[in-house]
Design an enzyme around this catalytic site. Structure first.
Site, PDB file in Angstrom:
ATOM      1  N   TYR A 151       0.858  -1.261   0.086  1.00  0.00           N
ATOM      2  CA  TYR A 151       0.227   0.293   0.030  1.00  0.00           C
ATOM      3  C   TYR A 151       0.740   1.281   0.368  1.00  0.00           C
ATOM      4  O   TYR A 151       1.648   1.349   0.962  1.00  0.00           O
ATOM      5  CB  TYR A 151      -0.854   0.067   1.092  1.00  0.00           C
ATOM      6  N   ASP A 246       9.267   3.066  -0.358  1.00  0.00           N
ATOM      7  CA  ASP A 246       8.214   3.392  -0.213  1.00  0.00           C
ATOM      8  C   ASP A 246       9.016   3.546   1.589  1.00  0.00           C
ATOM      9  O   ASP A 246       7.956   2.072   2.676  1.00  0.00           O
ATOM     10  CB  ASP A 246       6.566   3.330  -0.158  1.00  0.00           C
ATOM     11  N   LYS A 274       4.528   9.814   8.626  1.00  0.00           N
ATOM     12  CA  LYS A 274       4.649   9.074   9.921  1.00  0.00           C
ATOM     13  C   LYS A 274       5.300   9.588  11.003  1.00  0.00           C
ATOM     14  O   LYS A 274       5.446  10.893  11.401  1.00  0.00           O
ATOM     15  CB  LYS A 274       4.628   7.585   9.973  1.00  0.00           C
TER      16      LYS A 274
END
Ligand code: KE4
Length: 445
Positions: A151, A246, A274
């Site tokens: 994802y 990623d 994050k």
């Protein structure tokens, strides 16, 4: 710890979700929070401190969602709160350069030398979107090769056989993504270099970049097989494609230099999010200087954002990365997480539960599976119904876990030894609730 199953008081959360659903789809701001995958109704959180969260009915939990990864220091770490408070008193946003952006960018590029320059955005999705655009511009090629079950946020081109919530709700390729937006997205199998080679050969000259979660966290935690990341590096080079890591989830979680440092493989570009915002909205993309110099205003590749580099998010990120620069931080995270893994595995064995733990550093997943989960196909074979029952039993015993089999649990520096032991005890009881017969016997039934 009282690991007895308590019937949680949830009247206020029940009222809240009814109100929320009247004005927000599913009553949530992000799908996975809605508990659709595990049944029941979501709890509304009032506050968090350290390793704990408290909901609006007053129930307290040991938290392993940790805002889906940013809170590696735990909730409301005093230094982060103080730093953000100071920034807040000076104003919230200026739409002009500020020193805090430079301070954070210098910390990131010092920790991750493969990121010679970075650009801040407001989310991981934006970071990936921008990195993909840059890769396409830099190579003049349209194709992006991703992995099934990974994802990378909800940009159209990446919502193709995606993980996390997309996988949880069975819409890995979301409606609303026009065929021609996904036409240039190629999907390989995680941990399978042959599947990558096949696509690179079939689409020779078309692939701008391979994008990968260097440790997959959105199928649940799936570590890269030995040689997988190095193999991607070699295949990308041979195909004239860029390699994008990623690291929105893994950046500053697995090591100060991220997965790139941990596995010794250097991507051309990487995305972050994050942790670098310490719980405030932030993302970043970066990499080789020759590539980043193609980004506007220096180069022609356009990307912009009203609140990009927001001073409050920068302040939280600076305080968080400074705390992570203390000696022994990653060893401490690893030690806590290793004990949690060991305890969960012992508890699963004692409960004769068909469950296994997969972990890298301070991110782990308890899979309801008999065999290793190495890719999307093995992840979807997990017993998600058993996970749902486990989730409910764990919640009733004071554990706030990610409400999906296809997510990672996050351990923070605030999780004490006592928290870990209480978690193991509570999870052990919840596992007994759901334990099915050992695989062999099951076949006999
Ligand atoms: P955001 O746009 O949610 O900030 O980041 C997207 C993203 C990109 N790349 C990776 C590897 C990610 O894990 C994410 C987002 N992670 C999910 C949790 N699996 C966010 C939780 C949610 O969608 O509510």
């Amino acid at each position: 710890m009282n690991t007895g199953k308590t019937s949680l008081k949830t009247a206020r959360s029940a009222e809240a979700i009814a109100r929320a659903e009247a004005v927000m789809p599913g009553g949530v701001s992000s799908p996975v929070r809605a508990y659709r995958a595990v049944g029941g109704r979501p709890l509304f959180i009032a506050s968090g401190y350290g390793s704990k969260v408290r909901d609006i009915d007053g129930n307290t939990f040991i938290d392993y969602v940790m805002s889906w990864g940013p809170l590696v220091l735990g909730h409301a770490p005093p230094k982060v709160v103080e730093t953000v408070r100071k920034a807040l008193e000076a104003g919230t946003s200026f739409g002009a350069p500020t020193l805090r952006e430079v301070d954070l960018a210098e910390r990131i590029t010092a920790a991750m030398p493969h990121l010679e320059q970075v650009r801040f955005v407001n989310s991981g999705t934006e970071a990936v979107m921008s990195a993909v655009r840059l890769a396409r511009a830099a190579t003049g090629r349209p194709g992006i090769l991703k992995f099934e079950g990974c994802y990378h946020g909800h940009a159209d081109a990446l919502l193709v056989r995606a993980g996390s919530g997309a996988m949880t709700f069975g819409s890995p390729s979301s409606p609303g993504v026009p065929e021609d937006a996904a036409r240039h997205t190629y999907v390989a199998t995680y941990n399978d270099l042959v599947s990558v080679e096949r696509i690179l050969d079939a689409a020779a000259g078309q692939i701008a970049a391979i994008i990968v979660e260097p440790v997959a966290g959105n199928m649940g935690v799936v570590p890269p097989a030995e040689g997988f990341l190095a193999g991607l590096r070699a295949l990308a080079d041979r195909a004239g494609a860029l390699l994008i890591f990623d690291e929105v989830m893994t950046g500053f979680r697995l090591a100060r230099g991220g997965a790139a440092a941990l596995y010794g493989v250097r991507p051309d570009l990487a995305t972050l999010g994050k942790i670098i915002g310490g719980g405030l909205p932030v993302g970043a993309y970066g990499g080789r200087r020759d590539l980043m110099q193609q980004v506007s205003p220096v180069g022609p590749v356009y990307q912009a954002g009203t609140l990009a580099g927001n001073p409050l998010a920068m302040a939280a990120g600076i305080a968080t990365l400074d705390a992570l620069a203390e000696p022994g931080v990653y060893e401490a995270l690893d030690e806590k997480s290793a004990r949690l893994q060991e305890g969960l595995e012992e508890a699963a064995a004692q409960a004769a539960a068909r469950a296994r733990v997969q972990r890298v550093g301070s991110m782990l997943t308890l899979f309801f599976a008999d065999a290793p989960v190495t890719d999307y196909a093995s992840a979807v074979r997990c017993d998600t119904e058993a996970f749902g029952r486990f989730f409910g039993g764990a919640l009733a015993r004071g554990l706030f876990l990610p409400p999906s089999q296809f997510e990672a649990w996050f351990v923070s520096l605030a999780h004490s030894r006592d928290d870990i032991e209480r978690t193991i005890a509570a999870a052990g009881e919840a596992l007994k609730d759901v334990a099915g017969p050992p695989a062999a016997e099951a076949g006999a039934q």
